[in-house]
Design a protein around this motif. Structure first.
Motif, mmCIF file in Angstrom:
data_model
loop_
_atom_site.group_PDB
_atom_site.id
_atom_site.type_symbol
_atom_site.label_atom_id
_atom_site.label_comp_id
_atom_site.label_asym_id
_atom_site.label_seq_id
_atom_site.Cartn_x
_atom_site.Cartn_y
_atom_site.Cartn_z
ATOM 1 N N GLY A 144 0.748 -1.335 -0.187
ATOM 2 C CA GLY A 144 -0.006 -0.091 0.021
ATOM 3 C C GLY A 144 0.953 1.249 -0.062
ATOM 4 O O GLY A 144 0.346 2.123 -0.741
ATOM 5 N N GLN A 147 2.670 1.705 -3.377
ATOM 6 C CA GLN A 147 1.797 2.272 -4.510
ATOM 7 C C GLN A 147 1.344 3.654 -4.429
ATOM 8 O O GLN A 147 1.025 4.378 -5.355
ATOM 9 C CB GLN A 147 0.356 1.065 -4.686
ATOM 10 C CG GLN A 147 -0.558 1.220 -3.607
ATOM 11 C CD GLN A 147 -1.726 1.973 -3.448
ATOM 12 O OE1 GLN A 147 -1.829 2.749 -4.751
ATOM 13 N NE2 GLN A 147 -2.197 2.385 -2.343
ATOM 14 N N GLN A 148 0.972 4.070 -3.231
ATOM 15 C CA GLN A 148 0.767 5.344 -2.936
ATOM 16 C C GLN A 148 1.895 6.179 -3.267
ATOM 17 O O GLN A 148 1.642 7.337 -3.976
ATOM 18 C CB GLN A 148 0.342 5.638 -1.503
ATOM 19 C CG GLN A 148 -1.066 5.053 -0.925
ATOM 20 C CD GLN A 148 -2.112 6.015 -1.732
ATOM 21 O OE1 GLN A 148 -1.935 7.234 -1.957
ATOM 22 N NE2 GLN A 148 -3.251 5.261 -1.923
ATOM 23 N N GLY A 183 -4.420 0.561 -6.394
ATOM 24 C CA GLY A 183 -4.364 0.212 -5.118
ATOM 25 C C GLY A 183 -5.460 -0.849 -4.715
ATOM 26 O O GLY A 183 -5.047 -1.705 -3.913
ATOM 27 N N SER A 233 0.539 -4.613 -10.624
ATOM 28 C CA SER A 233 0.307 -4.528 -9.345
ATOM 29 C C SER A 233 -0.075 -5.956 -8.947
ATOM 30 O O SER A 233 0.370 -6.061 -7.505
ATOM 31 C CB SER A 233 -1.041 -3.821 -9.262
ATOM 32 O OG SER A 233 -1.070 -2.524 -9.659
#
Length: 284
Positions: A144, A147-148, A183, A233
C-alpha cells in the motif's frame, strides 16, 4: 477434628485456586501483550524486508523481474483495446460484484478484515491464524505504501480521464493521474495470496483467488486503470507477500524455540502445611 481438617483443606484449596486464577490471568495478559509487541515488530520488519529484498536477488529472481518487464511491454501494446473491451462489459456486470470489488479493495475495509484475522488468532491463541494476520497486515502495508508513492511519481492518466495511455504527469494531486499502480488490486491480491498460502486444498485456494480477482476486474470495468496497471500491481503484490512470508518464517520459528525452552521449567509445585491442614500450591 475431622471437620476442622476438612474446612482447612477446603480453605487452602480455595486459596490455591484464587492464586492460580490470578496468576493465570496475569500471565495470559502479559503473554498477549508480549505477542502483540513481537508481532508489531514483525510487521515493521517485514515491510522493511520487502523493500530491501531486491538488493539480495539471485539470478532466477533477476530473470523473473526481466520477464515481468517484457510481459508488461507486451501488454502495453494492447492497453487501448483491452480498455475498450472491459468498459464495454461494465453495463452487464451485476451491481453486487461491482460493490464488492470497490468495498473489499478499499483500504479501511481491507485493514479491518486483516485486523479481525489477527485479533482472532491472538485471543484464541491460534498461532497459525495470528501469523497469517501478521502476514496480511505487513504485506498490505508494504504494498500500500509503495503504490501510494508510485502513483504520484509516475502520474499516469487513467483511461476514464479521456487521455491516452502515454500521458504521464508526475506529482499531480488530481486523481485522474494516479493510474499506476492500482491500489485496489494491490490490497486485494496481497490479501488473497497471503490467505491462500495457508491452505492446501486447491478448491479453497481457487475460491480465495477468485474473490481476490474481483476488485482488479472492477477497476478495469469502470476505466480506473489500464491492463498494465493491474498486471504490474499483481506481480508487485505477490512478490511482497513471498518476501515477507520468508522473513516471518525465521521470526516465528525462533520464537517457537524460545517459548519451548521457557516452558520446560515454567511450573513449580510446593506443599503447604498450615495448622492441622495440608495443601498444595503451584507457582509458574
Amino acid at each position: 477434628m475431622k471437620n476442622n481438617q476438612l474446612i482447612t483443606a477446603l480453605l487452602l484449596l480455595m486459596q490455591t485456586s484464587a492464586v492460580f486464577t490470578q496468576q493465570l490471568n496475569k500471565t495470559t495478559s502479559q503473554s498477549n501483550w508480549q505477542k502483540f509487541t513481537y508481532d508489531l515488530n514483525s510487521i515493521l520488519g517485514g515491510v522493511g524486508h520487502a523493500y530491501t529484498r531486491p538488493l539480495s536477488w539471485e539470478n532466477n529472481q533477476v530473470g523473473f523481474f526481466a520477464g515481468t518487464i517484457l510481459g508488461t511491454m507486451g501488454l502495453y501494446t494492447i492497453d487501448d483495446e483491452a480498455d475498450r473491451w472491459f468498459r464495454n462489459q461494465e453495463p452487464h456486470i451485476p451491481e453486487l460484484l461491482k460493490d464488492y470489488g470497490w468495498y473489499y479493495g478499499n483500504p479501511q475495509n481491507n485493514y479491518a478484515f486483516n485486523g479481525i484475522v489477527y485479533l482472532t488468532g491472538l485471543f484464541s491463541k491460534n498461532d497459525k491464524i495470528r501469523r497469517t494476520g501478521v502476514l496480511m497486515i505487513s504485506s498490505a502495508t508494504a504494498t500500500g505504501v509503495l503504490q501510494q508513492i508510485s502513483k504520484s511519481l509516475v502520474g499516469r492518466a487513467r483511461p476514464r480521464s479521456g487521455l491516452n495511455k502515454n500521458d504521464f504527469r508526475p506529482f499531480q494531486r488530481d486523481s485522474d493521474f494516479h493510474s499506476f499502480p492500482s491500489g485496489h488490486t494491490a490490497l486485494a491480491i496481497s490479501n488473497a495470496h497471503a490467505l491462500a498460502k495457508q491452505f492446501k486444498n486447491p478448491w479453497i485456494k481457487g475460491g480465495i483467488y477468485l474473490l481476490g480477482s474481483i476488485p482488479p476486474l472492477t477497476r478495469l470495468w469502470n476505466g480506473a486503470h489500464w491492463l498494465t496497471d493491474i498486471a504490474l500491481s499483481v506481480v508487485l503484490s505477490v512478490a511482497n507477500v513471498e518476501a515477507i512470508d520468508k522473513y516471518l518464517d525465521g521470526r516465528y520459528q525462533n520464537q517457537s524455540k524460545e517459548n519451548a525452552h521457557k516452558n520446560k521449567k515454567r511450573v513449580a509445585w510446593r506443599m503447604i502445611i498450615k495448622g492441622n491442614g495440608l495443601g498444595v500450591a503451584m507457582n509458574f
